[in-house]
Design a protein around this motif. Sequence first.
Motif, PDB file in Angstrom:
ATOM      1  N   ALA A 145      -1.893   5.530   5.565  1.00 26.78           N
ATOM      2  CA  ALA A 145      -2.212   6.594   6.517  1.00 26.78           C
ATOM      3  C   ALA A 145      -3.718   6.834   6.588  1.00 26.78           C
ATOM      4  CB  ALA A 145      -1.488   7.874   6.126  1.00 26.78           C
ATOM      5  N   THR A 146      -4.371   6.854   5.448  1.00 25.97           N
ATOM      6  CA  THR A 146      -5.820   7.075   5.425  1.00 25.97           C
ATOM      7  C   THR A 146      -6.552   5.974   6.181  1.00 25.97           C
ATOM      8  OG1 THR A 146      -5.657   8.183   3.278  1.00 25.97           O
ATOM      9  CG2 THR A 146      -7.828   7.367   3.928  1.00 25.97           C
ATOM     10  N   SER A 174       0.849  -1.196   0.000  1.00 24.28           N
ATOM     11  CA  SER A 174       0.000   0.000   0.000  1.00 24.28           C
ATOM     12  C   SER A 174       0.880   1.239   0.000  1.00 24.28           C
ATOM     13  CB  SER A 174      -0.903   0.016   1.235  1.00 24.28           C
ATOM     14  OG  SER A 174      -1.744  -1.108   1.274  1.00 24.28           O
ATOM     15  N   SER A 175       0.424   2.271  -0.640  1.00 23.80           N
ATOM     16  CA  SER A 175       1.156   3.532  -0.587  1.00 23.80           C
ATOM     17  C   SER A 175       1.064   4.104   0.827  1.00 23.80           C
ATOM     18  CB  SER A 175       0.573   4.523  -1.586  1.00 23.80           C
ATOM     19  OG  SER A 175      -0.732   4.910  -1.186  1.00 23.80           O
ATOM     20  N   VAL A 176       1.969   5.025   1.138  1.00 23.14           N
ATOM     21  CA  VAL A 176       1.940   5.665   2.454  1.00 23.14           C
ATOM     22  C   VAL A 176       0.616   6.395   2.648  1.00 23.14           C
ATOM     23  CG1 VAL A 176       3.007   7.407   3.930  1.00 23.14           C
ATOM     24  CG2 VAL A 176       4.447   5.897   2.561  1.00 23.14           C
ATOM     25  N   THR A 177       0.123   7.019   1.588  1.00 24.58           N
ATOM     26  CA  THR A 177      -1.154   7.738   1.674  1.00 24.58           C
ATOM     27  C   THR A 177      -2.296   6.799   1.998  1.00 24.58           C
ATOM     28  OG1 THR A 177      -0.394   9.397   0.082  1.00 24.58           O
ATOM     29  CG2 THR A 177      -2.778   9.221   0.434  1.00 24.58           C
ATOM     30  N   ASP A 178      -2.351   5.656   1.310  1.00 25.57           N
ATOM     31  CA  ASP A 178      -3.421   4.687   1.572  1.00 25.57           C
ATOM     32  C   ASP A 178      -3.314   4.114   2.980  1.00 25.57           C
ATOM     33  OD1 ASP A 178      -4.438   5.058  -0.933  1.00 25.57           O
ATOM     34  OD2 ASP A 178      -3.525   3.267  -1.808  1.00 25.57           O
ATOM     35  N   TRP A 227       6.488   4.571   6.574  1.00 25.04           N
ATOM     36  CA  TRP A 227       7.125   5.456   5.586  1.00 25.04           C
ATOM     37  C   TRP A 227       8.630   5.205   5.513  1.00 25.04           C
ATOM     38  CZ3 TRP A 227      10.517   9.629   6.813  1.00 25.04           C
ATOM     39  CH2 TRP A 227      10.911  10.380   5.696  1.00 25.04           C
ATOM     40  N   ILE A 232       2.498   5.119  10.951  1.00 25.99           N
ATOM     41  CA  ILE A 232       2.710   5.726   9.622  1.00 25.99           C
ATOM     42  C   ILE A 232       4.176   6.100   9.444  1.00 25.99           C
ATOM     43  CG2 ILE A 232       2.169   7.726   8.187  1.00 25.99           C
ATOM     44  CD1 ILE A 232      -0.641   7.680   9.602  1.00 25.99           C
TER      45      ILE A 232
END
Length: 309
Positions: free
Chosen positions: A159-160, A153-157, A268, A264
Amino acid sequence: MRIFKNILFVLATGYIFVYFSEHLFWARIRPDDSLGSWVGAWIAYSLLAYLFLGTLSFFTIRNIWGLFLASAAFGWLAEGVIVQTTYESLPLSISFTGLAWHALITVWIGWYALQKSFLSPASFLTLKLSAVIGACYGLWAIAWWLEPDGGISSVTDFATFSLATTGLVILAYWLANWSVSEPFRPNRWVTILISVLFGMYFLFVAVPAEPVAIVVLPILLGLVYFGLRRNRLNDIGASMLNEFTERIPPRKFFSLMALPATGILVYWVALSLNLQWQTNWILYLITTPLGFILFGVSLYKSWRNKTIP
């Protein structure tokens, strides 16, 4: 009003269980996840929460060893009835995940230790505990990168997902505290109904899927019952549910945001360094034997100890 508050208390506890047993475990939105599946999991865990809270009340559990026995029953009902992972790799699967995750992480840490930290006069205890859990969560999450059914998963996903689910669990902790002004007392007929539902599901779904379940689960739950029965005779006093009737300032719950923040950050850093660590095996190697050890100690303590208030 009391019935409404009891329902709210059970539902809030159910979501706390979902958060630590499911959201932290999977650490991402899976392809087959949906709002319906999440609500279904919440309902299932709320039914388990009702039985768990009823067990604490009926056996007047007031120490961590009795709590672990009750937690073991919760874990084995989740993994031995609703799903059948308890029987997949015997005997190790008896511990992971029923004892090693549900009892140890979900209940001992997520339900008990964090709630105790809310009540502590130490200003930063919840913050520190949440940060430690978050660091472990971030390390656990990267193990899915190497799993066939995982993915990165991306960091954004990440984190969300982490911030959204933690926001909901903060609300759950607050609602649980707001709704309980006196110790939880289960309704006899509701308890019977839920027990019958689990019994029928066990006989008509779990046993056909894993026939060995008809032998293994009754033995495991029998050990829990006799341990708790003995614990009730030896451990004199009120249930630990009495501890959580004290009102907690709402600001204390926000310390839990240290959990996703730390998670997170770790995630990251790991992604930036392209770490390929099998962190899940580290957890397995630690918590699987620890689950067996804690269950054995809990049984021993229930038979040997006598607590006088």
